[in-house]
Design a protein around this motif. Structure first.
Motif, PDB file in Angstrom:
ATOM      1  N   GLU A   1      -8.704 -19.604  -5.491  1.00  0.00           N
ATOM      2  CA  GLU A   1      -9.380 -20.968  -5.869  1.00  0.00           C
ATOM      3  C   GLU A   1      -8.528 -22.281  -5.484  1.00  0.00           C
ATOM      4  O   GLU A   1      -9.583 -23.086  -4.868  1.00  0.00           O
ATOM      5  N   GLU A   2      -7.386 -22.175  -5.350  1.00  0.00           N
ATOM      6  CA  GLU A   2      -6.483 -23.456  -4.987  1.00  0.00           C
ATOM      7  C   GLU A   2      -6.959 -23.492  -3.357  1.00  0.00           C
ATOM      8  O   GLU A   2      -6.910 -24.658  -3.107  1.00  0.00           O
ATOM      9  N   MET A   3      -6.814 -22.581  -2.589  1.00  0.00           N
ATOM     10  CA  MET A   3      -6.871 -22.568  -1.323  1.00  0.00           C
ATOM     11  C   MET A   3      -8.276 -23.241  -1.032  1.00  0.00           C
ATOM     12  O   MET A   3      -8.326 -24.054   0.149  1.00  0.00           O
ATOM     13  N   MET A   4      -9.329 -22.806  -1.842  1.00  0.00           N
ATOM     14  CA  MET A   4     -10.755 -23.430  -1.429  1.00  0.00           C
ATOM     15  C   MET A   4     -10.562 -24.864  -1.672  1.00  0.00           C
ATOM     16  O   MET A   4     -11.348 -25.632  -0.863  1.00  0.00           O
ATOM     17  N   ILE A   5      -9.833 -25.397  -2.817  1.00  0.00           N
ATOM     18  CA  ILE A   5      -9.797 -26.645  -2.943  1.00  0.00           C
ATOM     19  C   ILE A   5      -9.007 -27.434  -1.904  1.00  0.00           C
ATOM     20  O   ILE A   5      -9.796 -28.676  -1.401  1.00  0.00           O
ATOM     21  N   VAL A   6      -8.109 -27.092  -1.444  1.00  0.00           N
ATOM     22  CA  VAL A   6      -7.072 -27.681  -0.151  1.00  0.00           C
ATOM     23  C   VAL A   6      -8.262 -27.630   0.966  1.00  0.00           C
ATOM     24  O   VAL A   6      -8.277 -28.596   1.750  1.00  0.00           O
ATOM     25  N   LYS A   7      -8.961 -26.472   1.282  1.00  0.00           N
ATOM     26  CA  LYS A   7      -9.812 -26.550   2.493  1.00  0.00           C
ATOM     27  C   LYS A   7     -10.935 -27.515   2.539  1.00  0.00           C
ATOM     28  O   LYS A   7     -11.569 -27.718   3.520  1.00  0.00           O
ATOM     29  N   ASN A   8     -11.063 -28.044   1.332  1.00  0.00           N
ATOM     30  CA  ASN A   8     -12.179 -28.951   1.239  1.00  0.00           C
ATOM     31  C   ASN A   8     -11.923 -30.473   1.582  1.00  0.00           C
ATOM     32  O   ASN A   8     -12.509 -31.214   1.654  1.00  0.00           O
ATOM     33  N   HIS A   9     -10.227 -30.705   1.875  1.00  0.00           N
ATOM     34  CA  HIS A   9      -9.967 -31.852   2.054  1.00  0.00           C
ATOM     35  C   HIS A   9     -10.431 -32.667   3.411  1.00  0.00           C
ATOM     36  O   HIS A   9     -10.558 -33.651   3.414  1.00  0.00           O
ATOM     37  N   PRO A  10     -10.820 -31.871   4.452  1.00  0.00           N
ATOM     38  CA  PRO A  10     -11.507 -32.308   5.659  1.00  0.00           C
ATOM     39  C   PRO A  10     -12.591 -32.869   5.395  1.00  0.00           C
ATOM     40  O   PRO A  10     -13.082 -33.952   5.794  1.00  0.00           O
ATOM     41  N   ILE A  11     -13.318 -32.413   4.361  1.00  0.00           N
ATOM     42  CA  ILE A  11     -14.655 -33.153   4.245  1.00  0.00           C
ATOM     43  C   ILE A  11     -14.718 -34.425   3.535  1.00  0.00           C
ATOM     44  O   ILE A  11     -15.140 -35.275   3.722  1.00  0.00           O
ATOM     45  N   MET A  12     -13.742 -34.195   2.430  1.00  0.00           N
ATOM     46  CA  MET A  12     -13.599 -35.495   1.706  1.00  0.00           C
ATOM     47  C   MET A  12     -12.962 -36.642   2.499  1.00  0.00           C
ATOM     48  O   MET A  12     -13.308 -37.808   2.404  1.00  0.00           O
ATOM     49  N   GLY A  13     -12.172 -36.036   3.479  1.00  0.00           N
ATOM     50  CA  GLY A  13     -11.590 -37.213   4.480  1.00  0.00           C
ATOM     51  C   GLY A  13     -12.642 -37.925   5.249  1.00  0.00           C
ATOM     52  O   GLY A  13     -12.585 -39.065   5.349  1.00  0.00           O
ATOM     53  N   GLU A  14     -13.786 -37.034   5.529  1.00  0.00           N
ATOM     54  CA  GLU A  14     -14.839 -37.375   6.443  1.00  0.00           C
ATOM     55  C   GLU A  14     -15.613 -38.361   5.414  1.00  0.00           C
ATOM     56  O   GLU A  14     -15.972 -39.380   5.971  1.00  0.00           O
ATOM     57  N   ASP A  15     -15.771 -38.228   4.220  1.00  0.00           N
ATOM     58  CA  ASP A  15     -16.571 -38.945   3.305  1.00  0.00           C
ATOM     59  C   ASP A  15     -15.947 -40.180   3.294  1.00  0.00           C
ATOM     60  O   ASP A  15     -16.778 -41.385   3.156  1.00  0.00           O
ATOM     61  N   ILE A  16     -14.628 -40.265   3.258  1.00  0.00           N
ATOM     62  CA  ILE A  16     -13.877 -41.687   2.673  1.00  0.00           C
ATOM     63  C   ILE A  16     -13.972 -42.463   3.992  1.00  0.00           C
ATOM     64  O   ILE A  16     -14.147 -43.828   3.989  1.00  0.00           O
TER      65      ILE A  16
ATOM     66  N   PRO B   1       5.222 -24.925  -4.895  1.00  0.00           N
ATOM     67  CA  PRO B   1       5.897 -24.050  -4.153  1.00  0.00           C
ATOM     68  C   PRO B   1       5.834 -22.767  -3.798  1.00  0.00           C
ATOM     69  O   PRO B   1       6.427 -22.196  -2.810  1.00  0.00           O
ATOM     70  N   THR B   2       4.924 -22.136  -4.229  1.00  0.00           N
ATOM     71  CA  THR B   2       4.562 -20.699  -4.070  1.00  0.00           C
ATOM     72  C   THR B   2       3.191 -20.726  -3.380  1.00  0.00           C
ATOM     73  O   THR B   2       2.677 -21.633  -3.286  1.00  0.00           O
ATOM     74  N   ILE B   3       2.796 -19.391  -3.016  1.00  0.00           N
ATOM     75  CA  ILE B   3       1.384 -19.339  -2.278  1.00  0.00           C
ATOM     76  C   ILE B   3       0.248 -19.702  -3.211  1.00  0.00           C
ATOM     77  O   ILE B   3       0.445 -19.377  -4.404  1.00  0.00           O
ATOM     78  N   LEU B   4      -0.633 -20.333  -2.667  1.00  0.00           N
ATOM     79  CA  LEU B   4      -1.803 -20.934  -3.357  1.00  0.00           C
ATOM     80  C   LEU B   4      -2.617 -19.762  -3.613  1.00  0.00           C
ATOM     81  O   LEU B   4      -2.856 -18.758  -2.950  1.00  0.00           O
ATOM     82  N   SER B   5      -3.472 -19.726  -4.858  1.00  0.00           N
ATOM     83  CA  SER B   5      -4.358 -18.769  -5.023  1.00  0.00           C
ATOM     84  C   SER B   5      -5.772 -19.008  -4.374  1.00  0.00           C
ATOM     85  O   SER B   5      -5.797 -20.208  -3.868  1.00  0.00           O
TER      86      SER B   5
END
Length: 426
Positions: A310-325, A304-308
């Motif tokens: 490191e956490e933001m870097m993980i979230v920003k990786n989701h388009p690449i993971m989506g492409e792989d799927i 519920p709070t602002i992401l760190s």
């Protein structure tokens, strides 16, 4: 109701005009109607055409409208080549309405104009193609193959023109949309049928009439096989959609997000004039745009709070993971997977994962991005309540148009939404 009656009246006049043109052709080219063939031979071609018309209809019903074999067209082209123009046109036109007449006894009724249209357009088409083939053909086999291939192209062109104007008269739709619906399938079909017809004609030279039904049965088998391949793709797509939904169900704030984004993207794509097939592809990509989040831990997604950082870097990786799927689904490999990869790029080039800017970003990705932002702003989130339409518009127009989002698509989105609102109020 009045509009429908007017359309039916115009369509009837259109159908009668084609029929009158058929009689004109018979009168003008009566010299080509003297060489009559054995009645049994003509009847055999007629019954072959009726059989494959029934097979086409039953295959269409069996496959839920996904497969409509073109075998009848091949029979008609060969009928045009083997008989004189009058015989060929009567055989093809009669077979076109025979099955519809049979269906009358099973309660399926059509307006009289449909029977006139079917008979007259098949009659004119087959007459012209037969006339063309007999003028171009000779004693040389190679010359005859070229003649039948050219006749095939002419047959498809005439058929598509007649059907296009018929559909346009009845629906009174947008002329580009009508063209897309009527022409997209037949053009592909024609490209596939031309080599098939060449092969059948060569076989006919060696084994006679039996080459036609055997070859057409093979065509039907291939199309049914393609249908099951399509069903396999559909099952994969549904599986991915279920994954996307199950991901959203974990969080009450994102429940239904993908479906809403997909619906908005579909509306934008339609307004931009994409073909129905392309609209469907953009819809599917939008539905699956966040599928890559399946690899992100729940404690990050629900935080519920602002992401760190490191956490933001993980979230920003989701388009690449989506492409792989999505690349695991063959049909998504070249387009949809790329659209999903780039749906977080920004118009000013400050987005991720590749920092594309402006029109370097695929248009479908930009459509998904605009729909995604609007839906996110107008939905509840753990850190804020949903914004109203006007609040979302103000933010997107002032802070995102031309920087984060494609300015033309932002304008188009609100044009669509406000037009819908006006229509609801009236």
């Amino acid at each position: 109701m009045i509009k429908n009656k007017n359309s039916e009246r115009i369509f009837l006049i259109y159908s009668l005009s084609i029929l009158a043109f058929y009689f004109f052709l018979i009168f003008m080219f009566s010299d080509y109607t003297d060489d009559w063939h054995n009645l049994g031979y003509v009847l055999l071609l007629f019954l072959t055409s009726v059989f494959f018309d029934i097979a086409r209809t039953k295959t269409f019903e069996f496959t839920g409208g996904k497969v409509e074999t073109s075998a009848v067209f091949i029979v008609n082209i060969f009928t045009a080549a083997l008989l004189n123009p009058l015989e060929a046109s009567l055989a093809a036109a009669s077979s076109a309405i025979t099955f519809k007449i049979i269906k009358l006894f099973f309660g399926e009724r059509y307006p009289v104009s449909r029977y006139i249209f079917n008979f007259s357009q098949f009659a004119v088409n087959t007459f012209i193609v037969s006339l063309l083939f007999h003028r171009l053909s000779g004693t040389n086999t190679f010359q005859n193959i070229l003649a039948i291939l050219l006749s095939t192209v002419v047959y498809f062109l005439i058929n598509n023109v007649f059907v296009f104007f018929g559909v346009y008269i009845l629906t009174k739709g947008d002329i580009r949309e009508t063209a897309s619906k009527v022409l997209s399938g037949p053009v592909t079909s024609m490209a596939l049928m031309i080599p098939v017809i060449a092969v059948i004609y060569i076989l006919y030279q060696y084994i006679g009439f039996i080459a036609i039904p055997v070859s057409l049965a093979a065509v039907l088998s291939i199309q049914v096989g393609n249908y099951y391949r399509y069903k396999y793709y559909e099952a994969k797509l549904e599986h991915l959609k279920l994954l996307a939904k199950s991901l959203e169900e974990k969080d009450e704030y994102t429940r239904g997000h993908s479906e809403k984004v997909a619906e908005l993207a579909k509306k934008i794509a339609k307004r931009l004039g994409f073909s129905p097939k392309m609209v469907e592809r953009i819809y599917n990509a939008a539905f699956l745009h966040d599928i890559g989040k399946i690899g992100i831990p729940d404690h990050i997604l629900k935080k519920p709070t602002i992401l760190s950082k490191e956490e933001m870097m993980i979230v920003k990786n989701h388009p690449i993971m989506g492409e792989d799927i999505l690349r695991e689904v063959d049909i998504f490999n070249n387009r949809e997977s790329k659209w999903v990869r780039h749906h977080h790029e920004r118009w000013d080039g400050k987005g991720y994962p590749d920092g594309l800017r402006g029109e370097e970003i695929p248009l479908p990705s930009r459509i998904i991005s605009v729909a995604d932002v609007y839906e996110a702003l107008t939905s509840d989130r753990p850190y804020r309540k949903a914004l109203s339409h006007e609040e979302a518009k103000e933010i997107m127009m002032k802070n995102m148009k031309g920087t984060v989002l494609d300015p033309r698509l932002v304008d188009l989105l609100f044009e669509i939404l406000e037009k819908e609102k006006e229509e609801e109020e009236t």
